[in-house]
Design a protein around this motif. Structure first.
Motif: not given
Length: 815
Positions: A601-604, A625-628, A574-582, A553-558
């Protein structure tokens, strides 16, 4: 005037009997009144257990049993913390119930005693540990019921059934002071002439065995004096061929428990007893029970010596794998698994080869549960008997081809998929099968055949098995595979889309399980596939990127967040990728804390920026994403979402309502307490001016009704009129579109009406006690039944449910 009074003239018992029946009807039909029943009716019912008229007494018992049953139904899965809950109120009455029932057990009437045991039985079913402090006072009643010459079979069965349920649901230490008093009557009941009494006594004996030795390390009671009497009593029934099937089955099960629990004190008896159990495996009637009995013995921590019968048992079991009886095959696979774990070294190499040959025929998608059990047994054999060369070869030649056919199935999922992953991991670790061969066979399985390309599910299954295989083979093999997959992606993308698709899925699955940051530029190589002309490759790339981020997470999420800000065209993927992470991180506590540590905070901020997006697909992903995230950080998120319910942008309000839908999941969580007080703000969006927002709020209400009805029950009086209003055809939402020579009528309210009726359907299942069907049937359901085909379908379902659950309201509507 005592002299003038005669019982013949007294008809008051009829009134008491009628009132008991009336109370029973109220209890059954008005479950919402249970708490009131406990406060007002329950003490009176317990008090009336001393009724002098026997038929009335039976009705009072039955009414009390109904009260207990309804308590069990209504409070299933709930605790008793709340002091107004029926369960808590019942707990307070237990001492009174026991005291009153004890008095009934001393009565002469058999019928009364049977009724008393029925009440106790139901009480233990509803409150499993409620008699821990009171059992001693009930022992004389049980003894008397079993020993008394005047006792009928019916009374004995009820007394034994109650004893069995109590022993199964309470801690063994509760019964240790009373073993001596109870064991005699139970063992003598095993010799009873009536088969139903014998069968019940054998079941109680099974519980007695567990109570005597609950823990193999610590000795809480001296059980040795009881071993011989119990063994002899059961052996008498086991050896007797000429008796009822139920007794035979109970004797087999009970004997297996005795051997598994006291085998260390029965060494001299085993050679005479085990062959009888093997003999019962040969009889079709008792076959299934005997197979399960050997599983119990094999799982015993005492490692019972089975050498005198082991070969015979294994050959019989192997033959059973060919039988048509599914339950028998299922039990056989479980028993063989236990035998291999405990006695693997004593089973010959040829036996293993025969077992493996039989297993290969069970591995198919015709019966996935059976396939999973067969694969698990294969893994056990490979792990336990790794040294036997022939085992690895037999698995490779017989089972592997079947596994490669199964993995192409679109039906493969759950337990069978996990077993298949474990199978490949075990196979690469056992001798005779190289990693390269397995990897090639898996990847070539993914190639499209003449019948067309594989389903999405099959490709996902293959990718998961590749990932598990790489991890099992070690870091070096895993790294070389990742480089090979990177090479496929670096090739010209238009040449082989299927190969690229597979490579992306495999990278995602490996990345989720292992940190891939050592592989330089992997994220950029994956993101380049977003340019592909093929939709499935774009989707696989966004899935892969999200899963690689889960591994570090620390490398790829930012990196993902940065890309979402800067790459407008790739935003949806890219939002789908973020959804997968969350989604992956919100499943367990470790994942949640990792996600909290990284920049939530940045994600929100990023997600809230995209709430107003014109693209519905983007808004839906943002909402999920917000729901999760709400499940992980409810304190931060629920107020932030609540604030946006007043946003001037309709798209934002709709996104917020959908986000709430995704945050209402079946399992309990810390979000529930916050949601309970805040959910009304979100659901009141049902009266919003925008139809999209109204539909999103209806879907959220439907999800809440299905997963957590308690959240919305108090709000329904206010919400139902608003919901019913959404079922009405609104003329202002119907427009005519001019298509040159044709005019096309478009009904923008159709989806909303359909969603509203589907929501009512869900409410009928979970909140029927809060609905008044009469006000809904006319006019709302009536208008729905004459509406568009898509709306009629849920309306017919609702009508059939109402006819079943509220027939009088439907009749009134017909009139």
């Amino acid at each position: 005037s005592a002299n003038e009074y005669t019982d013949d003239e007294d008809a008051s018992w009829k009134v008491r009997r009628a009132s008991a029946k009336c109370l029973s009807a109220i209890i059954v039909s008005r479950p919402q009144m249970l708490s009131k029943m406990y406060q007002e009716a329950c003490p009176k019912l317990i008090d009336r257990f001393r009724e002098r008229e026997e038929n009335v007494k039976m009705d009072i018992f039955n009414t009390f049993i109904e009260l207990l049953r309804q308590t069990g139904n209504v409070t299933k899965g709930q605790g008793d913390i709340d002091e107004s809950s029926p369960r808590w109120l019942l707990k307070q009455e237990v001492p009174k119930v026991v005291k009153s029932i004890n008095r009934q057990l001393r009565e002469k009437s058999i019928k009364t005693k049977v009724g008393a045991f029925s009440v106790l039985k139901e009480l233990v079913v509803v409150l499993p540990d409620c008699l821990a402090d009171h059992f001693g006072s009930l022992v004389p009643g049980i003894e008397k019921a079993l020993n008394d010459k005047s006792s009928t079979s019916n009374l004995k069965i009820e007394a034994l059934a109650f004893t069995r349920i109590v022993m199964a649901s309470h801690s063994p230490s509760v019964f240790h002071p009373y073993i001596q008093a109870l064991s005699g009557p139970i063992l003598s009941a095993i010799g009873d002439r009536y088969y139903k009494v014998t069968a019940e006594a054998l079941r109680v004996c099974g519980e007695l065995v567990r109570v005597l030795r609950p823990n193999f390390e610590a000795r809480s009671i001296d059980f040795r004096p009881y071993i011989s009497p119990i063994y002899k009593a059961i052996l008498g029934r086991l050896a007797n061929q000429d008796q009822d099937q139920e007794v035979k089955e109970c004797a087999i099960s009970c004997m297996s428990l005795v051997i598994a629990t006291f085998g260390d004190g029965l060494q001299s008896e085993l050679p005479s007893c085990l062959p009888i159990l093997v003999d019962r495996m040969g009889n079709e009637i008792t076959r299934l029970t005997a197979v399960k009995a050997f599983a119990v013995i094999a799982n015993s921590p005492l490692r019972i010596d089975l050498s005198c019968v082991l070969d015979h048992v294994v050959s019989e079991l192997t033959a059973f794998l060919r039988k048509a009886n599914r339950a028998l095959r299922q039990a056989t696979l479980g028993t063989l698994n236990s035998l291999v774990v405990t006695y693997g070294g004593q089973i010959g190499s040829s036996s293993y080869e025969t077992i493996i040959a039989e297993l290969s025929t069970l591995i198919s998608d015709i019966d996935l549960h059976m396939a999973a059990l067969a694969l698990e047994l294969c893994c056990t054999i490979m792990v336990d008997r790794r040294s036997i060369k022939n085992v690895g070869l037999a698995v490779r030649h017989k089972v592997l081809p079947q596994a490669l056919v199964l993995i192409r199935s679109a039906l493969l999922q759950g337990q069978a998929l996990q077993a298949l992953q474990k199978f490949f991991a075990s196979l690469v670790q056992s001798a005779n099968t190289s990693f390269e061969t397995l990897l090639d066979s898996l990847i070539s399985t993914a190639k499209p055949s003449q019948s067309g390309s594989l389903s999405k599910q099959a490709l996902s299954s293959i990718a998961q098995c590749v990932a598990v295989l790489c991890l099992a083979a070690g870091d070096q093999k895993c790294a070389s595979t990742v480089e090979m997959l990177k090479g496929i992606l670096n090739d010209d993308s238009s040449t082989n889309s299927a190969k690229q698709h597979m490579a992306l899925l495999c990278l995602g699955e490996i990345g989720r399980r292992k940190d891939l940051s050592n592989h330089v530029q992997i994220e950029n190589i994956v993101i380049e596939s977003f340019q592909s002309p093929f939709e499935e490759i774009k989707s696989a790339a966004s899935y892969a990127l999200g899963n690689i981020a889960v591994g570090n997470l620390s490398k790829y999420l930012p990196f993902i967040l940065d890309q979402i800000d800067n790459q407008q065209k790739k935003q949806y993927l890219l939002l789908h990728s973020l959804k997968e992470v969350i989604a992956r991180q919100s499943v367990d506590h470790t994942g949640q804390s990792e996600l909290q540590d990284s920049n939530i905070v940045k994600i929100l901020a990023l997600l809230f920026n995209h709430c107003e997006s014109e693209e519905e697909g983007v808004r839906n992903v943002v909402a999920e994403c917000l729901g999760k995230i709400a499940l992980i950080e409810p304190n931060k998120l629920i107020p932030a979402l609540k604030e946006r319910t007043c946003s001037p942008a309709a798209n934002t309000r709709a996104t917020v309502a959908i986000a709430i839908k995704y945050s209402i999941v079946e399992r309990p969580g810390k979000i529930d307490a916050i949601m309970y007080s805040e959910i009304s703000t979100f659901l009141m969006l049902i009266k919003d001016s925008d139809r999209h927002v109204r539909r999103a709020a209806v879907l959220a209400l439907s999800t809440a009704a299905h997963n957590k009805p308690n959240l919305i029950k108090g709000l329904l009086p206010e919400l139902l009129p608003l919901l019913y209003d959404q079922t009405v055809v609104k003329q202002e939402l119907i427009r005519t579109v001019d298509l040159g020579p044709f005019k096309h009528v478009v009904d923008d309210g159709l989806e909303l009406r359909k969603a509203a009726f589907e929501c009512v359907d869900t409410l009928l299942d979970s909140c029927l006690d809060q609905l008044n069907p009469s006000s809904f049937i006319v006019p709302f359901l009536l208008s729905g039944l004459g509406d568009h085909y898509d709306v009629k379908m849920p309306c017919h379902l609702i009508l059939s449910k109402l006819a079943d659950k509220c027939p009088s309201a439907v009749l009134a509507g017909l009139l």
